[in-house]
Scaffold this active site. Structure first.
Site, PDB file in Angstrom:
ATOM      1  N   ASN A  11      27.161  37.508  39.113  1.00 29.96           N
ATOM      2  CA  ASN A  11      28.265  36.557  38.994  1.00 29.96           C
ATOM      3  C   ASN A  11      27.871  35.344  39.839  1.00 29.96           C
ATOM      4  O   ASN A  11      27.970  35.387  41.055  1.00 29.96           O
ATOM      5  CB  ASN A  11      29.557  37.206  39.522  1.00 29.96           C
ATOM      6  CG  ASN A  11      30.709  36.212  39.592  1.00 29.96           C
ATOM      7  OD1 ASN A  11      30.627  35.108  39.053  1.00 29.96           O
ATOM      8  ND2 ASN A  11      31.788  36.602  40.256  1.00 29.96           N
ATOM      9  N   TRP A  12      27.404  34.311  39.154  1.00 32.10           N
ATOM     10  CA  TRP A  12      26.912  33.144  39.899  1.00 32.10           C
ATOM     11  C   TRP A  12      28.033  32.336  40.539  1.00 32.10           C
ATOM     12  O   TRP A  12      27.800  31.487  41.362  1.00 32.10           O
ATOM     13  CB  TRP A  12      26.116  32.223  38.955  1.00 32.10           C
ATOM     14  CG  TRP A  12      24.808  32.787  38.489  1.00 32.10           C
ATOM     15  CD1 TRP A  12      24.257  34.011  38.787  1.00 32.10           C
ATOM     16  CD2 TRP A  12      23.856  32.123  37.629  1.00 32.10           C
ATOM     17  NE1 TRP A  12      23.036  34.150  38.166  1.00 32.10           N
ATOM     18  CE2 TRP A  12      22.770  33.015  37.454  1.00 32.10           C
ATOM     19  CE3 TRP A  12      23.821  30.874  36.996  1.00 32.10           C
ATOM     20  CZ2 TRP A  12      21.657  32.674  36.666  1.00 32.10           C
ATOM     21  CZ3 TRP A  12      22.734  30.546  36.214  1.00 32.10           C
ATOM     22  CH2 TRP A  12      21.656  31.438  36.059  1.00 32.10           C
ATOM     23  N   LYS A  13      29.263  32.570  40.110  1.00 28.23           N
ATOM     24  CA  LYS A  13      30.405  31.776  40.588  1.00 28.23           C
ATOM     25  C   LYS A  13      30.114  30.293  40.356  1.00 28.23           C
ATOM     26  O   LYS A  13      29.477  29.960  39.359  1.00 28.23           O
ATOM     27  CB  LYS A  13      30.711  32.108  42.052  1.00 28.23           C
ATOM     28  CG  LYS A  13      30.823  33.622  42.270  1.00 28.23           C
ATOM     29  CD  LYS A  13      31.395  34.007  43.590  1.00 28.23           C
ATOM     30  CE  LYS A  13      31.476  35.526  43.664  1.00 28.23           C
ATOM     31  NZ  LYS A  13      32.093  36.019  44.885  1.00 28.23           N
ATOM     32  N   HIS A  96      38.839  37.890  38.121  1.00 27.92           N
ATOM     33  CA  HIS A  96      38.147  37.997  39.407  1.00 27.92           C
ATOM     34  C   HIS A  96      39.137  37.665  40.523  1.00 27.92           C
ATOM     35  O   HIS A  96      40.025  36.828  40.347  1.00 27.92           O
ATOM     36  CB  HIS A  96      36.955  37.022  39.439  1.00 27.92           C
ATOM     37  CG  HIS A  96      36.085  37.251  40.632  1.00 27.92           C
ATOM     38  ND1 HIS A  96      36.379  36.737  41.868  1.00 27.92           N
ATOM     39  CD2 HIS A  96      34.944  37.962  40.786  1.00 27.92           C
ATOM     40  CE1 HIS A  96      35.447  37.121  42.729  1.00 27.92           C
ATOM     41  NE2 HIS A  96      34.562  37.869  42.090  1.00 27.92           N
ATOM     42  N   GLU A  98      38.933  35.887  43.019  1.00 25.23           N
ATOM     43  CA  GLU A  98      39.008  34.462  43.382  1.00 25.23           C
ATOM     44  C   GLU A  98      39.921  33.715  42.417  1.00 25.23           C
ATOM     45  O   GLU A  98      40.622  32.785  42.808  1.00 25.23           O
ATOM     46  CB  GLU A  98      37.595  33.853  43.398  1.00 25.23           C
ATOM     47  CG  GLU A  98      36.831  34.283  44.644  1.00 25.23           C
ATOM     48  CD  GLU A  98      35.330  34.415  44.442  1.00 25.23           C
ATOM     49  OE1 GLU A  98      34.788  33.887  43.458  1.00 25.23           O
ATOM     50  OE2 GLU A  98      34.695  35.087  45.291  1.00 25.23           O
ATOM     51  N   GLU A 166      36.398  45.759  42.775  1.00 23.14           N
ATOM     52  CA  GLU A 166      35.941  44.898  43.863  1.00 23.14           C
ATOM     53  C   GLU A 166      36.998  44.830  44.950  1.00 23.14           C
ATOM     54  O   GLU A 166      37.968  44.075  44.826  1.00 23.14           O
ATOM     55  CB  GLU A 166      35.674  43.485  43.329  1.00 23.14           C
ATOM     56  CG  GLU A 166      34.632  43.434  42.235  1.00 23.14           C
ATOM     57  CD  GLU A 166      33.967  42.057  42.171  1.00 23.14           C
ATOM     58  OE1 GLU A 166      32.745  42.009  42.333  1.00 23.14           O
ATOM     59  OE2 GLU A 166      34.668  41.052  41.979  1.00 23.14           O
ATOM     60  N   GLY A 172      31.764  38.820  49.437  1.00 23.63           N
ATOM     61  CA  GLY A 172      31.170  37.701  50.164  1.00 23.63           C
ATOM     62  C   GLY A 172      31.288  37.821  51.678  1.00 23.63           C
ATOM     63  O   GLY A 172      31.056  36.867  52.404  1.00 23.63           O
ATOM     64  N   SER A 212      29.528  42.534  48.189  1.00 19.94           N
ATOM     65  CA  SER A 212      28.379  42.582  49.103  1.00 19.94           C
ATOM     66  C   SER A 212      27.337  43.645  48.728  1.00 19.94           C
ATOM     67  O   SER A 212      26.706  44.236  49.596  1.00 19.94           O
ATOM     68  CB  SER A 212      28.840  42.763  50.554  1.00 19.94           C
ATOM     69  OG  SER A 212      29.672  41.692  50.936  1.00 19.94           O
ATOM     70  N   GLY A 233      27.554  39.036  43.487  1.00 18.63           N
ATOM     71  CA  GLY A 233      27.757  37.606  43.726  1.00 18.63           C
ATOM     72  C   GLY A 233      26.552  37.012  44.439  1.00 18.63           C
ATOM     73  O   GLY A 233      25.534  36.684  43.829  1.00 18.63           O
ATOM     74  N   GLY A 234      26.654  36.904  45.748  1.00 23.80           N
ATOM     75  CA  GLY A 234      25.620  36.248  46.565  1.00 23.80           C
ATOM     76  C   GLY A 234      24.195  36.672  46.232  1.00 23.80           C
ATOM     77  O   GLY A 234      23.307  35.829  46.062  1.00 23.80           O
TER      78      GLY A 234
HETATM   79  P1  PGA Z   1      29.498  39.274  46.552  1.00 25.43           P
HETATM   80  O1  PGA Z   1      30.489  38.915  45.349  1.00 25.43           O
HETATM   81  O2  PGA Z   1      28.416  40.139  45.971  1.00 25.43           O
HETATM   82  O3  PGA Z   1      28.989  37.938  47.026  1.00 25.43           O
HETATM   83  O4  PGA Z   1      30.296  39.983  47.589  1.00 25.43           O
HETATM   84  C1  PGA Z   1      30.836  39.860  44.377  1.00 25.43           C
HETATM   85  C2  PGA Z   1      31.809  39.258  43.402  1.00 25.43           C
HETATM   86  O5  PGA Z   1      32.690  38.494  43.840  1.00 25.43           O
HETATM   87  O6  PGA Z   1      31.753  39.503  42.179  1.00 25.43           O
END
Ligand code: PGA
Length: 263
Positions: A11-13, A96, A98, A166, A172, A212, A233-234
């Site tokens: 997930n590149w966001k 998500h 966010e 999640e 993150g 994470s 994500g990251g």
């Molecule tokens: P993260 O994000 O791996 O940076 O914790 C995961 C996500 O939000 O899908």
């Protein structure tokens, strides 16, 4: 041994311009060419045309990060399922945390988007999970119950979607749920799906862990019986890290032969 094919999705966001995205997938492609799991990158909408072209003929599927529920119309700034489909998008992240936190997404809108995505032939990756406050006040199951019953309402075959568990406090933050915590909660989600939908579909639905997840912890997380993949994500923003997670069965980073420039 269950029959569920593991699925690792990046997930590149809001990261990577189209040019940067193409460079990233071009670096990832050879590193994951022999992957045993399904590999997906969920990219910003404007990157989709270029990344779609770069992924042609590879074993990496393309995903989006949101989709509107209407087929078309006066919804300024939104993107429809048909627009995504035209570029070969297969998966779409929905709900998500966010989006729930910053953009007013609710279980109701998650539900509408999920049904629209399914109707258009996209595979929704529906995100659910509790906040730290909810976990600490013993409300995890109550929150998941609501997200499942409201957010997934009306889906006739739950195994056609992917669920991403999640925990919001692990996204993150570098604070991963322990393997046991993640496995136990995902087991609970599967049990709830069996109760609300059907036991057979619940046995088939793939449930990812997200929060994470990285090259160092992927092997242990993926070894848990209930965890069918990861939403990353990251660690999906660097080719070597993402590829190491895709190759979790080889022990993450150690099992990889990396070109010098990626080390
Ligand atoms: P993260 O994000 O791996 O940076 O914790 C995961 C996500 O939000 O899908």
């Amino acid at each position: 041994m269950n029959q569920r094919t593991p699925i690792i999705a990046g997930n590149w966001k809001m990261n990577n311009t189209a040019k940067e995205g193409v460079a990233l997938v071009n670096a990832i492609k050879p590193l994951v060419a022999d992957a045993k799991c399904e590999v997906v990158v969920c990219v910003p909408a404007i990157d989709i045309p270029a990344v779609s072209e770069a992924l042609a003929g590879s074993n990496i599927a393309l995903g989006a990060q949101n989709v509107h529920f209407a087929e078309k119309g006066a919804y300024t700034g939104e993107i429809s399922a048909a627009m995504l489909k035209e570029y070969g998008v297969k998966y779409v992240i929905i709900g998500h945390s966010e989006r729930r936190q910053y953009f007013g997404e609710t279980d109701e809108t998650v539900n509408k988007r999920t049904l629209a995505a399914l109707a258009a032939g996209l595979v929704p990756i529906v995100c659910i999970g509790e906040t730290l406050e909810e976990r600490e006040s013993g409300k995890t199951e109550e929150v998941l119950d609501r997200q499942i019953t409201e957010g997934l309402k009306g889906i006739d075959d739950i195994s056609r979607i992917v669920i991403a568990y999640e925990p919001v406090w692990a996204i993150g933050t570098g604070r991963t749920a322990t393997c046991e915590q993640a496995n136990e909660t995902i087991g609970y989600i599967r049990k709830k799906c069996a109760e609300v939908f059907c036991p057979k579909c619940a046995e088939k639905v793939r449930i990812q862990y997200g929060g994470s997840m990285n090259a160092g912890n992927c092997k242990q997380l993926m070894a848990m019986p209930e965890i069918d993949g990861g939403l990353i994500g990251g660690a999906s923003l660097k080719a070597a890290d993402f590829a190491a997670i895709v190759g979790y069965d080889k022990g993450g980073m150690q099992g990889m032969k990396l070109p010098k420039e990626l080390l």
